[in-house]
Design an enzyme around this catalytic site. Structure first.
Site, PDB file in Angstrom:
ATOM      1  NE  ARG A  64      -0.611   1.684   3.764  1.00 28.18           N
ATOM      2  CZ  ARG A  64       0.406   2.249   4.216  1.00 28.18           C
ATOM      3  NH1 ARG A  64       1.391   1.776   4.523  1.00 28.18           N
ATOM      4  NH2 ARG A  64       0.357   3.612   4.150  1.00 28.18           N
ATOM      5  N   GLY A  65       0.145   2.552   0.002  1.00 24.66           N
ATOM      6  CA  GLY A  65       0.828   3.582  -0.063  1.00 24.66           C
ATOM      7  C   GLY A  65       1.167   4.202  -1.451  1.00 24.66           C
ATOM      8  CB  ALA A  66       0.379   7.139  -3.327  1.00 27.78           C
ATOM      9  NE  ARG A  98      -6.584   0.648  -1.876  1.00 29.33           N
ATOM     10  CZ  ARG A  98      -6.138   1.276  -0.795  1.00 29.33           C
ATOM     11  NH1 ARG A  98      -4.761   1.214  -0.234  1.00 29.33           N
ATOM     12  NH2 ARG A  98      -7.033   1.952   0.089  1.00 29.33           N
ATOM     13  CD  GLN A 212      -3.831   2.016   7.355  1.00 29.76           C
ATOM     14  OE1 GLN A 212      -4.710   2.422   8.253  1.00 29.76           O
ATOM     15  NE2 GLN A 212      -4.663   1.736   6.188  1.00 29.76           N
ATOM     16  CG  ASP A 253      -3.715   7.661  -1.424  1.00 27.41           C
ATOM     17  OD1 ASP A 253      -3.109   6.491  -1.531  1.00 27.41           O
ATOM     18  OD2 ASP A 253      -3.535   8.061  -0.122  1.00 27.41           O
ATOM     19  CG  ASN A 263      -3.372  11.349   2.848  1.00 29.92           C
ATOM     20  OD1 ASN A 263      -2.628  10.552   2.257  1.00 29.92           O
ATOM     21  ND2 ASN A 263      -3.169  11.596   4.194  1.00 29.92           N
ATOM     22  CE  LYS A 264      -5.702   4.932   4.542  1.00 26.50           C
ATOM     23  NZ  LYS A 264      -6.745   3.857   3.894  1.00 26.50           N
TER      24      LYS A 264
END
Length: 382
Positions: A64-66, A98, A212, A253, A263-264
């Protein structure tokens, strides 16, 4: 297909396993991931032998993570080519894994473009696959380099916004080496402040529902020897009210053409709190996260995650039980409906600055973003 090869450590901090690596064992090329759903209890490598396995790893947040999703997407195209699968079909599967994370599609397009360009020049499947792999490796290298540049730009901005050092930084979700080819985005800036002796405290929001921040950012902060404290997400307001936050640093993201930042989920409330308390709210992300084809925040597709992630709790150390798999401990009555967006959108007027590898944008405007994007393309082409 994805197989797990467990490597467990009882000592604090990571053993140095990379977040993602390409490997070529005798039985054929594979993409090896550090399974982030199992952290911090144990370090487990997830071996992906095909694109469906990688898509599953992306959707369950094993990777995960852009920025890292972009790298994974590029390697996924190379994996499909090396294994003899249909590259266009693989690219479509990967790009749709995603929808909010723009870097994933960018990485997929980059590697696919390299593959098609090679084919058009008369290359066979092996040579074209090699071109896709070379593009993925170059993206991986460039992301690591960009991470270091973001850290330098971000630290200079911090010292300007909060003179005198001794920064108290609040961050959300995870933005360190686990999301990057290098040391991350927002976390890389905090790490640079730590190394310069200018970090007084890193406040780590737990980041519900999948934690996270608690599982991953605290894990990275501990391994780096940083002074950090974990807080529940709903305690952030009292932290601001007490005057204990000098700056908020988050990743992104997707950044729309008007400067809206996806973003998250939980980032937007922090931006509102920061604005009220006159605290800088800074977004740190590579230029590839800027999506000029998405005009504004309302146009950003926000991924909706399974409700079980909210209604159940699955400890990361339970073997084979991915997040939202329906095998966790119930924390809500049976049949409870859950609202579980993976991201929220922060409007540009709440963003103090956007830090990229090409420099800092402040104030955040659509025109400024277009200039930044154009400048980055000139650097890439030259």
């Amino acid at each position: 297909m994805a197989d797990q090869d467990a490597r467990t450590t009882m000592e604090p901090g990571p053993t140095g396993l990379p977040s993602l690596r390409w490997d070529e064992p005798p039985e054929g090329p594979v993409l090896v991931l550090l399974d982030q759903t199992r952290l911090p209890a144990e370090e487990v490598e997830l071996v992906c032998t095909d694109v469906p396995g990688l898509v599953g790893a992306i959707q369950t947040l094993a990777v995960r993570g852009a920025p890292l999703l972009g790298i994974a997407g590029a390697y996924g195209v190379a994996l499909a080519a090396a294994r003899g699968y249909d590259v266009d079909e693989a690219a479509a599967l990967l790009a749709g894994a995603r929808p909010t994370a723009v870097n994933l599609g960018y990485g997929v397009r980059l590697a696919t473009g390299a593959y098609r360009a090679a084919v058009e020049k008369g290359a066979g499947p092996v040579e074209a696959g090699g071109a896709a792999l070379a593009a993925a490796k170059e993206l991986h290298r460039a992301d690591a380099e960009g991470s270091a540049r973001m850290a330098r730009h971000g630290l200079a901005l911090l010292d300007e916004l909060v003179p005198g050092g001794s920064h108290r930084i609040l961050t959300h979700c995870n933005t360190g080496r686990l999301v990057s080819g290098g040391e991350g985005t927002a976390f890389a800036v905090a790490l640079a402040a730590h190394r310069a002796g200018n970090l007084r405290r890193l406040w780590v929001g737990e980041t519900r529902p999948l934690l996270q921040g608690a599982r991953l950012t605290a894990y990275e902060a501990a391994s780096s020897g940083m002074a950090y404290s974990l807080l529940s997400d709903n305690a952030a307001g009292s932290l601001f009210a007490a005057g204990e936050v000098d700056a908020v640093l988050v990743g992104a993201d997707r950044i729309a053409a008007d400067g809206s930042v996806a973003n998250k989920v939980g980032s937007y409330p922090l931006a509102v709190l920061a604005k009220y308390h006159h605290v800088p709210f800074v977004v740190v992300a590579p230029v590839t996260t800027v999506d000029l084809d998405t005009p504004n925040g309302a146009s950003i597709e926000v991924e909706q995650r399974p409700g079980q992630e909210v209604t159940e709790f699955t400890p990361p150390q339970v073997p084979g039980a991915g997040w939202g798999a329906g095998s966790g401990l119930a924390v809500a009555p049976l049949g409870t409906q859950a609202y579980n967006p993976a991201f929220d959108v922060t409007p540009p007027e709440l963003v103090t600055a956007i830090v990229t590898e090409e420099g800092v944008l402040s104030p955040v405007t659509g025109g400024g973003l277009r200039e930044l994007w154009a400048r980055s393309r000139q650097v890439t082409i030259s």
